[in-house]
Design a protein around this motif. Structure first.
Motif, PDB file in Angstrom:
ATOM      1  N   ILE A 131       0.876  -1.180   0.000  1.00  0.00           N
ATOM      2  CA  ILE A 131       0.000   0.000   0.000  1.00  0.00           C
ATOM      3  C   ILE A 131       0.905   1.218   0.000  1.00  0.00           C
ATOM      4  CG2 ILE A 131      -1.798   1.285   1.206  1.00  0.00           C
ATOM      5  CD1 ILE A 131      -2.780  -1.351   2.375  1.00  0.00           C
ATOM      6  N   ARG A 132       0.881   1.992  -1.111  1.00  0.00           N
ATOM      7  CA  ARG A 132       1.850   3.073  -1.300  1.00  0.00           C
ATOM      8  C   ARG A 132       1.190   4.352  -1.804  1.00  0.00           C
ATOM      9  NH1 ARG A 132       7.028   2.234  -4.775  1.00  0.00           N
ATOM     10  NH2 ARG A 132       7.910   3.640  -3.211  1.00  0.00           N
ATOM     11  N   ASN A 133       1.757   5.447  -1.391  1.00  0.00           N
ATOM     12  CA  ASN A 133       1.572   6.741  -2.057  1.00  0.00           C
ATOM     13  C   ASN A 133       0.127   7.233  -2.036  1.00  0.00           C
ATOM     14  OD1 ASN A 133       3.432   8.623  -3.307  1.00  0.00           O
ATOM     15  ND2 ASN A 133       2.170   8.452  -5.146  1.00  0.00           N
ATOM     16  N   LEU A 134      -0.597   6.883  -0.988  1.00  0.00           N
ATOM     17  CA  LEU A 134      -1.991   7.293  -0.852  1.00  0.00           C
ATOM     18  C   LEU A 134      -2.157   8.265   0.308  1.00  0.00           C
ATOM     19  CD1 LEU A 134      -3.671   3.790  -1.168  1.00  0.00           C
ATOM     20  CD2 LEU A 134      -3.837   5.616  -2.868  1.00  0.00           C
ATOM     21  N   THR A 135      -3.161   9.108   0.211  1.00  0.00           N
ATOM     22  CA  THR A 135      -3.678   9.829   1.368  1.00  0.00           C
ATOM     23  C   THR A 135      -4.916   9.085   1.842  1.00  0.00           C
ATOM     24  OG1 THR A 135      -2.834  11.982   0.683  1.00  0.00           O
ATOM     25  CG2 THR A 135      -4.705  11.966   2.191  1.00  0.00           C
ATOM     26  N   ILE A 136      -4.919   8.680   3.110  1.00  0.00           N
ATOM     27  CA  ILE A 136      -6.047   7.973   3.717  1.00  0.00           C
ATOM     28  C   ILE A 136      -6.516   8.855   4.866  1.00  0.00           C
ATOM     29  CG2 ILE A 136      -6.799   5.843   4.835  1.00  0.00           C
ATOM     30  CD1 ILE A 136      -4.345   4.463   3.524  1.00  0.00           C
ATOM     31  N   ARG A 137      -7.769   9.328   4.801  1.00  0.00           N
ATOM     32  CA  ARG A 137      -8.122  10.405   5.726  1.00  0.00           C
ATOM     33  C   ARG A 137      -9.603  10.453   6.088  1.00  0.00           C
ATOM     34  NH1 ARG A 137     -10.545  14.670   2.863  1.00  0.00           N
ATOM     35  NH2 ARG A 137     -10.172  14.704   0.595  1.00  0.00           N
ATOM     36  N   ILE A 171      -1.609   9.405   6.395  1.00  0.00           N
ATOM     37  CA  ILE A 171      -2.789   8.867   7.070  1.00  0.00           C
ATOM     38  C   ILE A 171      -3.131   9.827   8.205  1.00  0.00           C
ATOM     39  CG2 ILE A 171      -3.831   6.850   8.145  1.00  0.00           C
ATOM     40  CD1 ILE A 171      -1.602   5.148   6.946  1.00  0.00           C
ATOM     41  N   GLU A 172      -4.346  10.377   8.182  1.00  0.00           N
ATOM     42  CA  GLU A 172      -4.655  11.442   9.135  1.00  0.00           C
ATOM     43  C   GLU A 172      -6.155  11.494   9.437  1.00  0.00           C
ATOM     44  OE1 GLU A 172      -3.066  14.852   7.161  1.00  0.00           O
ATOM     45  OE2 GLU A 172      -4.564  14.824   5.554  1.00  0.00           O
ATOM     46  N   TRP A 192       8.501   5.871   5.330  1.00  0.00           N
ATOM     47  CA  TRP A 192       8.291   7.143   4.634  1.00  0.00           C
ATOM     48  C   TRP A 192       6.830   7.589   4.636  1.00  0.00           C
ATOM     49  CZ3 TRP A 192      12.429  10.030   3.482  1.00  0.00           C
ATOM     50  CH2 TRP A 192      13.683   9.390   3.346  1.00  0.00           C
ATOM     51  N   ASN A 193       6.125   7.317   5.729  1.00  0.00           N
ATOM     52  CA  ASN A 193       4.742   7.749   5.871  1.00  0.00           C
ATOM     53  C   ASN A 193       4.646   8.981   6.758  1.00  0.00           C
ATOM     54  OD1 ASN A 193       3.247   5.280   4.632  1.00  0.00           O
ATOM     55  ND2 ASN A 193       4.670   4.376   6.096  1.00  0.00           N
ATOM     56  N   ILE A 194       3.561   9.738   6.597  1.00  0.00           N
ATOM     57  CA  ILE A 194       3.192  10.802   7.520  1.00  0.00           C
ATOM     58  C   ILE A 194       1.956  10.332   8.273  1.00  0.00           C
ATOM     59  CG2 ILE A 194       2.446  13.189   7.786  1.00  0.00           C
ATOM     60  CD1 ILE A 194       3.851  13.820   5.140  1.00  0.00           C
ATOM     61  N   LEU A 195       2.073  10.195   9.582  1.00  0.00           N
ATOM     62  CA  LEU A 195       0.954   9.820  10.446  1.00  0.00           C
ATOM     63  C   LEU A 195       0.653  11.030  11.314  1.00  0.00           C
ATOM     64  CD1 LEU A 195       2.168   6.263  11.571  1.00  0.00           C
ATOM     65  CD2 LEU A 195       0.845   6.880   9.536  1.00  0.00           C
ATOM     66  N   SER A 196      -0.546  11.617  11.155  1.00  0.00           N
ATOM     67  CA  SER A 196      -0.775  12.890  11.817  1.00  0.00           C
ATOM     68  C   SER A 196      -2.227  13.075  12.229  1.00  0.00           C
ATOM     69  CB  SER A 196      -0.355  14.043  10.894  1.00  0.00           C
ATOM     70  OG  SER A 196      -1.184  14.114   9.753  1.00  0.00           O
ATOM     71  N   GLU A 197      -2.414  13.988  13.169  1.00  0.00           N
ATOM     72  CA  GLU A 197      -3.717  14.450  13.604  1.00  0.00           C
ATOM     73  C   GLU A 197      -4.632  13.290  13.986  1.00  0.00           C
ATOM     74  OE1 GLU A 197      -5.379  17.814  11.279  1.00  0.00           O
ATOM     75  OE2 GLU A 197      -3.612  17.523  10.002  1.00  0.00           O
ATOM     76  N   GLY A 198      -4.122  12.423  14.845  1.00  0.00           N
ATOM     77  CA  GLY A 198      -4.914  11.293  15.307  1.00  0.00           C
ATOM     78  C   GLY A 198      -4.712  11.079  16.787  1.00  0.00           C
ATOM     79  N   ASN A 199      -5.617  10.335  17.389  1.00  0.00           N
ATOM     80  CA  ASN A 199      -5.459   9.970  18.790  1.00  0.00           C
ATOM     81  C   ASN A 199      -4.509   8.786  18.916  1.00  0.00           C
ATOM     82  OD1 ASN A 199      -5.782   9.646  21.570  1.00  0.00           O
ATOM     83  ND2 ASN A 199      -7.706   8.530  21.370  1.00  0.00           N
TER      84      ASN A 199
END
Length: 334
Positions: A131-137, A171-172, A192-199
């Motif tokens: 699973i690559r190069n996606l925004t999951i939000r 993923i945010e 190389w992921n950004i994991l943000s704005e989550g609990n």
């Protein structure tokens, strides 16, 4: 829906390919090297997903391009291998649905176009998935659910999965875990992921076994509360060159986990790295700034370089590297 005619590709096992490329570039396991700019995205995983035959996803099958949720769900759940290019912002239907991804799949965003909005993915007892190069939000609910316990809307959840590569995603704002690796999911690389704005950022465990092998490298975890990650009963957990920023907790080695942390950057983190009494945690080369709480090591761990080749960046370079190189990239999936 558009299709592309699959082309023949020659594949080397990922571990062999990494060794050949490392030889050509003069890189040896564990070698440190500064980069003037974010490096180009690799075509194969580094870490445990590269071992025991490697992780190739749907490379053996047809390549298809999808722009609707129905198309994505159809190909992701199919029994045949597919490379699935996501070329639009796709809204989950129903809201919160996690697509049940089958084995031998690559799901990749086309440049920065691919998004999953209001849903995620579930890998249940499957193998060989990329699973690559996606925004999951955006499954966060507006009602009062401060612990994210009322809705199990994860970004990516894995139960008993094997050989998985999660790479260059953003993923945010999910209402449960951004990533959950559960029930002995193994040979997993998260890079190389950004994991943000989550609990709950990244939970690992839900098992009494101590068998899983997981590599977590070059991830930017920011503005999250807990599980950054929480590593419970993992046989070998290798974390390197990650940037934790403005988080309510750090890297937690739980249960009987064996954890190695190298050259990471902890910025405004509560309890940057710490361990349970029966867990091992060995740390080296990391930088901690503007952070309070526990920085604990102890026990004996393992040598990651005995299992795969990898390259360490200096910890001081990590924030700049990830600002440009983490998350979806224009050159992937095109």
């Amino acid at each position: 829906m558009s299709r592309t005619i699959p082309t023949r590709r020659w594949w080397l096992p990922a571990a062999l390919a990494a060794a050949v490329c490392g030889s050509l570039l003069g890189i040896t396991p564990g070698q440190e090297g500064a980069h003037a700019a974010a490096p180009a995205a690799a075509d194969a995983p580094e870490g445990f997903a590269s071992t025991e035959g490697g992780t190739t996803g749907g490379a053996a099958g047809e390549t298809v391009t999808v722009t609707t949720f129905e198309e994505l769900d159809r190909y992701a759940t199919a029994s045949e291998p597919y490379v699935i290019r996501v070329a639009a912002a796709i809204e989950a239907d129903p809201f919160g649905h996690e697509i049940r991804v089958a084995s031998d799949k690559t799901i990749v965003g086309v440049g920065t176009e691919g998004e999953i909005v209001g849903g995620g993915f579930f890998l249940n007892e499957v193998s060989n998935v990329i699973i690559r190069n996606l925004t999951i939000r955006d499954t966060r609910m507006s009602d009062d659910d401060p612990g994210d316990d009322g809705y199990d809307y994860d970004g990516i959840q894995m139960d008993g999965a094997d050989h998985v590569w999660i790479d260059h995603n953003r993923i945010e704002r999910m209402n449960d875990g951004l990533i959950d690796s559960r029930e002995d999911t193994t040979n997993l690389t998260v890079s190389w992921n950004i994991l943000s704005e989550g609990n709950k950022s990244f939970g690992i465990g839900w098992t009494d076994n101590v068998t899983a092998r997981i590599t977590i490298h070059h991830n930017w975890v920011r503005d999250t509360n807990s599980r950054n990650p929480s590593i419970d009963n993992v046989g070998m957990a290798h974390l390197y060159n990650n940037h934790l920023q403005d988080t309510g907790s750090g890297n937690w080695s739980r249960g009987s986990s064996n954890t190695v942390i190298e050259n990471s950057y902890f910025e405004n983190v509560e309890d940057p790295y710490y361990k349970d009494a029966d867990a091992s945690l060995v740390e080296s080369g990391s930088i901690v700034v503007d952070s309070d709480g526990r920085q604990e090591t102890g026990g004996t761990a393992f040598d990651p370089g005995a299992h795969y080749s990898y390259t360490l960046d200096p910890a001081g370079d990590v924030p700049a590297l990830l600002q440009g190189g983490a998350g979806p990239q224009a050159g992937i999936g095109t």
